[in-house]
Design an enzyme around this catalytic site. Structure first.
Site, PDB file in Angstrom:
ATOM      1  N   LYS A 236       0.931  -1.245   0.048  1.00 16.15           N
ATOM      2  CA  LYS A 236      -0.128  -0.060   0.024  1.00 16.15           C
ATOM      3  C   LYS A 236       0.989   1.197   0.064  1.00 16.15           C
ATOM      4  CE  LYS A 236      -3.845   1.878   2.751  1.00 16.15           C
ATOM      5  NZ  LYS A 236      -4.974   1.668   3.803  1.00 16.15           N
TER       6      LYS A 236
ATOM      7  N   SER B 265      -9.664   2.017   3.148  1.00 18.26           N
ATOM      8  CA  SER B 265      -8.585   2.758   2.111  1.00 18.26           C
ATOM      9  C   SER B 265      -7.859   1.699   1.361  1.00 18.26           C
ATOM     10  CB  SER B 265      -7.999   3.950   2.861  1.00 18.26           C
ATOM     11  OG  SER B 265      -7.129   3.174   3.843  1.00 18.26           O
TER      12      SER B 265
ATOM     13  N   SER C 184      -9.882  -0.514   7.397  1.00 20.74           N
ATOM     14  CA  SER C 184      -9.397  -0.117   6.246  1.00 20.74           C
ATOM     15  C   SER C 184      -8.756  -1.531   5.471  1.00 20.74           C
ATOM     16  CB  SER C 184      -8.273   0.909   5.921  1.00 20.74           C
ATOM     17  OG  SER C 184      -9.220   2.053   6.016  1.00 20.74           O
TER      18      SER C 184
END
Length: 485
Positions: free
Chosen positions: A76, A151, A175
């Site tokens: 990420k 996210s 997330s």
């Protein structure tokens, strides 16, 4: 390489046997990512050194004792890397490159993993759909008209599409688990302190945790083995011993006591999701576990408390992005105050600015007692609720999300509706507990996620229960034909 039909152990064995080289595997992985890039848009940048790294691993020889030796993975883009840009999907850090690697990156590279790219996210991890990225909107491989969650939407989508076997995300209020649920993969938020946060761009420092997203439960356990442990750089990382999370993963659930909170099947939860969770409870009972209805009466206050506390921490953490030291700097400024105002006004997106404003307000002299202090009290009450349940139960189960993946654009304009997506995941972060989402059904062709919540530092029992469910159901075997074709 078909990552749907090959788990980490089988791919590793092929690398050890010489059936495929790390260079070939990495090239195939990158080719697949590139071929689907326009559809899924999971990546913000690719690692141009990945092939060379794979070649070097081949030359040195695949380590037969290390499952990640020569294995492609994705990270990420709010986890810093010194050889790739780290943007946090924000204009503020559009061209930022770190001078060091995050601890989890160091651990994975030491294990021989090949990082192929950095995945898209909601800006500074603030969002539930990956529509808040400053650069692109990631799509759900099950239906390209729907969001992959957020996210960590990019990290979830790339695993769901079979582009990489595993990825890393971060979880502040759901997330990792919410996108795992939306995209039909396994996502774990470890106990707070289990994994080092050193090198994770901070959103809510008392909530954030890095964790793995994978196609199955055992791969997830392998990934946590690689990244867990104490780190002297992170004062909040635990010194507790890290077990081998795969060692007793097949022990079954006979005798396990599982709690099913009535609030988790209450108003707002889709009827088909309720049915799927009730059927999962029956599966556990057939396997020898006991499932009891319990109450977590204060979990309904979780979202309100979270958005005060996490936004307050965010307003403090994001203060460093001021146009002076690093990152984006506005042009045509007249003085220092003008530099701050213009840089932050144009460098941050609307959602980030909204949370900074909310947090700054909550911390202000006139509001601290009324909002921040009350939210902190609610956090303690929610933790106490969990502790009461865990006196008599080994695990808590329930849905991960109240709905399946929603269509792109449908909730991005309504922040209140967007925040309620995390109703079922936020309490876990407030209490610092471990939680995992895994596939438990389908509704109208979209995955349904089941959440398993454990005692602090008891990820092993979560994996044990998740593996037992996975071995006795077929939901994890269903894979998306890109976009539902």
């Amino acid at each position: 390489m078909n990552y749907f039909d090959n788990d980490l152990e089988s791919v590793h064995q092929q690398l050890v046997n010489g059936d495929i080289t790390s260079e070939e595997l990495t090239k195939q992985t990158i080719d697949k990512i590139n071929s689907e890039a326009d559809d899924i848009q999971a990546y913000l940048s690719m690692n141009d050194q990945a092939i060379e790294k794979a070649k070097a691993i081949d030359a040195a020889g695949i380590d037969p004792d290390n499952i990640f030796s020569g294995m492609p993975i994705a990270i990420k883009d709010n986890i810093v890397t010194k050889n790739m840009k780290t943007t946090a999907a924000s204009k503020m850090l559009e061209n930022f490159t770190s001078v060091y690697d995050a601890t989890v990156v160091e651990k994975l590279e030491k294990a021989g993993a090949v990082i192929v790219g950095k995945t898209n996210l909601d800006e500074f991890a603030m969002g539930s759909s990956t529509e808040k990225s400053a650069f692109k909107t990631t799509r759900n491989p099950w239906n390209l008209d729907t969001v992959p969650g957020g996210s960590s939407g990019g990290s979830a989508a790339t695993v769901s599409a079979g582009e990489v076997p595993v990825s890393l995300g971060s979880d502040t209020g759901g997330s990792i688990r919410q996108p795992a649920s939306f995209t039909g993969v396994v996502g774990l938020k470890p106990t707070y302190g289990r994994v080092s946060r050193w090198g994770l761009i901070a959103f809510g420092s008392s909530f954030d945790q890095i964790g793995p997203l994978t196609n199955n439960v055992k791969d997830n356990a392998h990934m946590l083995n690689a990244i867990a442990g104490h780190d002297e750089h992170d004062a909040t990382s635990s010194k507790k011993e890290v077990p081998d999370f795969t060692e007793h993963i097949d022990a079954g659930v006979k005798g396990l006591r599982i709690a099913l909170p009535k609030e988790y099947l209450g108003e707002g939860v889709d009827p088909e999701i309720k049915t799927a969770i009730k059927q999962a409870a029956e599966t556990y009972q057939k396997l020898g576990a006991t499932v009891d209805e319990v109450s977590l009466p204060n979990s309904k206050y979780g979202v309100m408390a979270y958005y005060v506390l996490a936004s307050s921490e965010a307003s403090s953490n994001l203060e460093r992005f001021d146009g002076v030291r690093y990152g984006y700097r506005a042009d045509g400024v007249k003085n220092l105050e003008d530099l701050y105002v213009k840089t932050r006004s144009t460098g941050f997106g609307n959602e980030v600015k909204r949370r900074i404003m909310l947090g700054t307000f909550s911390l202000s002299a006139g509001s601290f007692d009324r909002y921040f202090k009350q939210a902190a009290k609610i956090r303690t009450i929610i933790l106490n609720d969990f502790q009461k349940v865990f006196k008599d139960h080994d695990l808590i189960m329930g849905p991960t999300t109240p709905t399946t993946a929603f269509k792109v654009g449908t909730e991005s304009t309504d922040p209140t509706e967007m925040y309620t997506n995390d109703t079922l995941t936020i309490p876990v972060n407030l209490a610092g507990l471990p939680g995992m989402s895994l596939p438990a059904g389908f509704s109208k062709g979209l995955p349904i996620g089941m959440q398993l919540i454990g005692r602090p530092f008891d990820e092993s029992t979560i994996y044990q229960a998740g593996y037992a469910f996975e071995q006795n159901t077929d939901f994890h075997k269903e894979k998306p034909q890109l976009g539902g074709k």
